[in-house]
Design a protein around this motif. Structure first.
Motif, PDB file in Angstrom:
ATOM      1  N   GLY A 253      64.055  23.027  27.159  1.00 48.61           N
ATOM      2  CA  GLY A 253      63.206  23.337  26.013  1.00 48.61           C
ATOM      3  C   GLY A 253      62.125  22.292  25.824  1.00 48.61           C
ATOM      4  N   LYS A 254      61.365  22.440  24.732  1.00 49.22           N
ATOM      5  CA  LYS A 254      60.222  21.566  24.493  1.00 49.22           C
ATOM      6  C   LYS A 254      60.666  20.229  23.911  1.00 49.22           C
ATOM      7  N   ILE A 255      60.204  19.170  24.508  1.00 51.79           N
ATOM      8  CA  ILE A 255      60.564  17.829  24.037  1.00 51.79           C
ATOM      9  C   ILE A 255      59.274  17.096  23.673  1.00 51.79           C
TER      10      ILE A 255
ATOM     11  N   PRO B  79      45.306  23.222  15.999  1.00 49.40           N
ATOM     12  CA  PRO B  79      46.006  22.837  17.237  1.00 49.40           C
ATOM     13  C   PRO B  79      47.515  22.692  16.995  1.00 49.40           C
ATOM     14  N   TYR B  80      48.314  23.314  17.854  1.00 53.60           N
ATOM     15  CA  TYR B  80      49.769  23.370  17.661  1.00 53.60           C
ATOM     16  C   TYR B  80      50.485  22.522  18.723  1.00 53.60           C
ATOM     17  N   TYR B  81      50.257  22.852  19.991  1.00 51.20           N
ATOM     18  CA  TYR B  81      50.868  22.071  21.067  1.00 51.20           C
ATOM     19  C   TYR B  81      49.839  21.705  22.128  1.00 51.20           C
ATOM     20  N   ILE B  82      50.005  20.511  22.710  1.00 54.08           N
ATOM     21  CA  ILE B  82      49.439  20.219  24.028  1.00 54.08           C
ATOM     22  C   ILE B  82      50.634  20.118  24.954  1.00 54.08           C
ATOM     23  N   TYR B  83      50.627  20.885  26.010  1.00 55.02           N
ATOM     24  CA  TYR B  83      51.736  20.876  26.962  1.00 55.02           C
ATOM     25  C   TYR B  83      51.419  20.012  28.165  1.00 55.02           C
ATOM     26  N   GLN B  84      52.363  19.194  28.556  1.00 52.38           N
ATOM     27  CA  GLN B  84      52.328  18.628  29.893  1.00 52.38           C
ATOM     28  C   GLN B  84      52.440  19.825  30.853  1.00 52.38           C
TER      29      GLN B  84
ATOM     30  N   VAL C 262      60.395  36.098  16.167  1.00 48.14           N
ATOM     31  CA  VAL C 262      60.208  36.694  17.499  1.00 48.14           C
ATOM     32  C   VAL C 262      58.804  36.372  17.991  1.00 48.14           C
ATOM     33  N   ILE C 263      58.732  35.794  19.183  1.00 38.88           N
ATOM     34  CA  ILE C 263      57.446  35.444  19.772  1.00 38.88           C
ATOM     35  C   ILE C 263      57.104  36.483  20.825  1.00 38.88           C
ATOM     36  N   VAL C 264      56.167  37.357  20.482  1.00 44.74           N
ATOM     37  CA  VAL C 264      55.770  38.435  21.385  1.00 44.74           C
ATOM     38  C   VAL C 264      54.807  37.840  22.405  1.00 44.74           C
TER      39      VAL C 264
ATOM     40  N   ILE D  99      63.683  39.450  27.389  1.00 49.28           N
ATOM     41  CA  ILE D  99      63.973  38.433  26.367  1.00 49.28           C
ATOM     42  C   ILE D  99      64.294  37.085  27.011  1.00 49.28           C
ATOM     43  N   VAL D 100      63.744  36.007  26.429  1.00 48.56           N
ATOM     44  CA  VAL D 100      64.206  34.649  26.762  1.00 48.56           C
ATOM     45  C   VAL D 100      64.738  34.066  25.458  1.00 48.56           C
ATOM     46  N   HIS D 101      66.058  33.875  25.392  1.00 47.08           N
ATOM     47  CA  HIS D 101      66.688  33.414  24.162  1.00 47.08           C
ATOM     48  C   HIS D 101      67.321  32.045  24.421  1.00 47.08           C
ATOM     49  N   ARG D 102      66.571  31.007  24.044  1.00 46.31           N
ATOM     50  CA  ARG D 102      66.982  29.640  24.366  1.00 46.31           C
ATOM     51  C   ARG D 102      67.347  28.847  23.121  1.00 46.31           C
ATOM     52  N   TYR D 103      66.623  29.097  22.033  1.00 43.39           N
ATOM     53  CA  TYR D 103      66.821  28.338  20.800  1.00 43.39           C
ATOM     54  C   TYR D 103      67.683  29.142  19.828  1.00 43.39           C
ATOM     55  N   PRO D 104      68.287  28.456  18.854  1.00 43.43           N
ATOM     56  CA  PRO D 104      69.246  29.137  17.974  1.00 43.43           C
ATOM     57  C   PRO D 104      68.659  30.320  17.202  1.00 43.43           C
ATOM     58  N   ASP D 105      67.436  30.184  16.669  1.00 42.21           N
ATOM     59  CA  ASP D 105      66.991  31.191  15.697  1.00 42.21           C
ATOM     60  C   ASP D 105      65.753  31.971  16.102  1.00 42.21           C
ATOM     61  N   ARG D 106      65.338  31.857  17.363  1.00 40.85           N
ATOM     62  CA  ARG D 106      64.105  32.548  17.758  1.00 40.85           C
ATOM     63  C   ARG D 106      64.154  32.872  19.244  1.00 40.85           C
ATOM     64  N   CYS D 107      63.345  33.843  19.641  1.00 40.66           N
ATOM     65  CA  CYS D 107      63.326  34.191  21.065  1.00 40.66           C
ATOM     66  C   CYS D 107      61.937  34.645  21.492  1.00 40.66           C
ATOM     67  N   LEU D 108      61.713  34.589  22.804  1.00 37.82           N
ATOM     68  CA  LEU D 108      60.502  35.160  23.388  1.00 37.82           C
ATOM     69  C   LEU D 108      60.786  36.610  23.730  1.00 37.82           C
ATOM     70  N   PHE D 109      59.778  37.444  23.531  1.00 34.91           N
ATOM     71  CA  PHE D 109      59.897  38.855  23.854  1.00 34.91           C
ATOM     72  C   PHE D 109      58.701  39.206  24.756  1.00 34.91           C
TER      73      PHE D 109
ATOM     74  N   ILE E 261      56.699  18.212  26.507  1.00 35.32           N
ATOM     75  CA  ILE E 261      57.045  18.594  27.878  1.00 35.32           C
ATOM     76  C   ILE E 261      58.106  19.670  27.760  1.00 35.32           C
ATOM     77  N   ASP E 262      57.865  20.795  28.385  1.00 34.80           N
ATOM     78  CA  ASP E 262      58.901  21.814  28.451  1.00 34.80           C
ATOM     79  C   ASP E 262      59.792  21.386  29.621  1.00 34.80           C
ATOM     80  N   ALA E 263      61.007  20.952  29.306  1.00 36.41           N
ATOM     81  CA  ALA E 263      61.813  20.253  30.297  1.00 36.41           C
ATOM     82  C   ALA E 263      62.212  21.162  31.461  1.00 36.41           C
TER      83      ALA E 263
ATOM     84  N   LEU F 220      56.919  37.192  12.670  1.00 38.96           N
ATOM     85  CA  LEU F 220      56.489  37.646  13.988  1.00 38.96           C
ATOM     86  C   LEU F 220      55.410  36.692  14.471  1.00 38.96           C
ATOM     87  N   ARG F 221      55.459  36.440  15.766  1.00 33.76           N
ATOM     88  CA  ARG F 221      54.395  35.633  16.371  1.00 33.76           C
ATOM     89  C   ARG F 221      53.890  36.370  17.593  1.00 33.76           C
ATOM     90  N   ILE F 222      52.611  36.174  17.897  1.00 29.67           N
ATOM     91  CA  ILE F 222      52.051  36.688  19.146  1.00 29.67           C
ATOM     92  C   ILE F 222      51.423  35.516  19.878  1.00 29.67           C
TER      93      ILE F 222
HETATM   94  C1  LIG Z   1      58.213  27.774  23.293  1.00 21.56           C
HETATM   95  C2  LIG Z   1      59.362  28.628  23.138  1.00 21.56           C
HETATM   96  C3  LIG Z   1      59.747  29.090  21.883  1.00 21.56           C
HETATM   97  C4  LIG Z   1      59.006  28.718  20.616  1.00 21.56           C
HETATM   98  O1  LIG Z   1      59.117  27.365  20.362  1.00 21.56           O
HETATM   99  P1  LIG Z   1      58.501  26.735  19.022  1.00 21.56           P
HETATM  100  O2  LIG Z   1      58.668  25.280  19.204  1.00 21.56           O
HETATM  101  O3  LIG Z   1      59.280  27.311  17.889  1.00 21.56           O
HETATM  102  O4  LIG Z   1      57.064  27.172  18.980  1.00 21.56           O
HETATM  103  C5  LIG Z   1      60.846  29.894  21.798  1.00 21.56           C
HETATM  104  N1  LIG Z   1      61.562  30.227  22.895  1.00 21.56           N
HETATM  105  C6  LIG Z   1      61.231  29.785  24.123  1.00 21.56           C
HETATM  106  C7  LIG Z   1      62.061  30.173  25.294  1.00 21.56           C
HETATM  107  C8  LIG Z   1      60.114  28.979  24.283  1.00 21.56           C
HETATM  108  O5  LIG Z   1      59.766  28.546  25.515  1.00 21.56           O
END
Ligand SMILES: *Cc1c(COP(=O)(O)O)cnc(C)c1O
Ligand code: SF4
Length: 381
Positions: free
Chosen positions: A315-317, A265-270, A145-147, A89-99, A308-310, A176-178
């Motif tokens: 997180g994403k900025i 299209p959702y994100y373009i990442y640096q 949850v982002i699988v 798990i990566v839990h960085r944001y208040p209401d969602r996490c990566l799995f 940019i994912d800082a 759910l997200r994949i």
């Molecule tokens: C990208 C990411 C998310 C999902 O971010 P959204 O802006 O909601 O798409 C969630 N957790 C982590 C750790 C991430 O890197």
């Protein structure tokens, strides 16, 4: 019984240093040195999209001696390991996490942020999955949850369904997200059976990962069509990469082609500051230039956020090209996509607005800095 086509693709993938060196005419010792650091694998399908040495597909997937440069970049640029309460798990944001449910990918991108983890079963292991589900179940604030992985679609339908059904059984998990690159590198994996299985776990969103218009083929279009027909909203995440998509025309074509296969299209990442990918990074100004080449010049649907994912775990900025030339209480001077200037008069009662009750004043104050710094975020590019 014959294997399904996607299993054949995986079986026939280029993965040994000898095969890679021979196929791409590289120095065997160099390939061996890279392979000790970062996993190498390419599906025959994805390799077939390469037209010539050093082209945009090649640059993404064929190992390059520049990866051995250890001077720049970090192994864990996003400090994900610090926000990881349990290994999956990566839990960085208040209401969602990566799995993270799979350590495998069908093809290994040379710029991968999780280079340190992908291809290593000790870092993302099946035994970590139960722990991840327990963590999510014990945290009622997690509603999304982002699988992810590696690539979750490398798991069998059966394993994937067992994960999705357990997540779906957790009452506070709303969506759910994949995240997957399979439709791009191994589209044969997307079968009618897989799409039918996904359909049982709605609301389910899928974010795919395409970086160049040549990746949108008949095969990938078919895979995306199956998913879209199963009612799955499809988004795309693109990484801005030098020599791949770092010019406005290529990026515009990619975004437009994605829409034709029903992907928004959702994100373009640096590109992340990840070790072994310095040769693929661009300047931030290049990203803003690319964005400026989209907004206004093509459908708004084709314009994603540029983020940019800082480094260090911020997180994403989002970054937005500068369309505000000046800003005060009386007027805002704006520049449109074509470079023409326009003035928007502020409301006359703005003084009164500021003298209003305290809570309101505080709200306005708090908002102001979020507008003003954008004046100097970016020089006009
Ligand atoms: C990208 C990411 C998310 C999902 O971010 P959204 O802006 O909601 O798409 C969630 N957790 C982590 C750790 C991430 O890197
Ligand atoms: S598919 Fe994703 S996780 Fe796998 S190597 Fe590419 S960027 Fe990394």
């Amino acid at each position: 019984m014959s294997l399904p086509e996607w299993r054949n693709q995986l079986k026939g993938s280029l993965r040994t240093a000898a095969e890679i060196a021979r196929t791409f005419d590289l120095d065997l010792d160099e390939v061996k040195r890279i392979a000790r650091q970062f996993k190498i694998q390419i599906t025959p399908y994805y390799a077939s999209l390469i037209k010539r040495k050093g082209d945009p597909i090649w640059r993404q997937i064929v190992p390059d001696p520049a990866e051995l440069d250890t001077e720049s970049g970090a192994m864990d640029p996003l400090a994900e390991d610090e926000d990881s309460p349990v290994p999956s798990i990566v839990h960085r944001y208040p209401d969602r996490c990566l799995f993270l449910v799979s350590h495998m990918c069908a093809s290994y991108c040379r710029f991968c942020t999780r280079k340190r983890k992908v291809g290593d079963s000790s870092k993302i292991h099946p035994r970590h999955i139960e722990e991840g589900i327990d963590y999510i179940g014990a945290h009622p604030e997690i509603r999304d949850v982002i699988v992810s992985g590696g690539d979750p679609l490398m798991l069998s339908d059966w394993r994937l369904e067992s994960i999705l059904s357990k997540l779906r059984a957790i009452p506070h998990v709303e969506i759910l997200r994949i995240g997957t690159r399979i439709p791009c590198v191994l589209p044969q994996r997307v079968t009618p059976e897989l799409a039918a299985m996904f359909k049982k776990y709605h609301p389910l969103f899928i974010n795919v990962h395409f970086n160049h218009p040549d990746e949108i083929t008949e095969e990938s279009g078919r895979a995306l069509g199956l998913l879209a027909d199963a009612g799955i909203p499809l988004g795309n995440q693109t990484v801005l990469l030098k020599g791949v998509n770092d010019d406005p025309e290529t990026m515009k074509r990619l975004m437009q082609k994605l829409l034709t296969v029903r992907v928004r299209p959702y994100y373009i990442y640096q590109a992340d500051y990840v070790q072994g990918s310095e040769h693929l990074r661009t300047s931030v100004g290049k990203g803003l230039e690319v964005l400026q080449g989209l907004r206004g010049w093509t459908s708004g649907l084709a314009v994603p956020y540029f983020v940019i994912d800082a480094p260090g775990g911020g997180g994403k900025i989002p970054l937005i090209p500068n369309y505000v030339e000046s800003y005060d209480d009386k007027r805002v001077v704006l520049r449109n996509y074509a470079g023409e200037t326009f003035v928007y008069p502020q409301p006359k009662d703005r003084e009164k607005e500021r003298d209003g009750e305290k809570g309101r004043r505080d709200r306005i104050r708090r908002r102001r800095p979020s507008i003003e710094p954008c004046l100097d975020v970016a020089p006009p590019v």
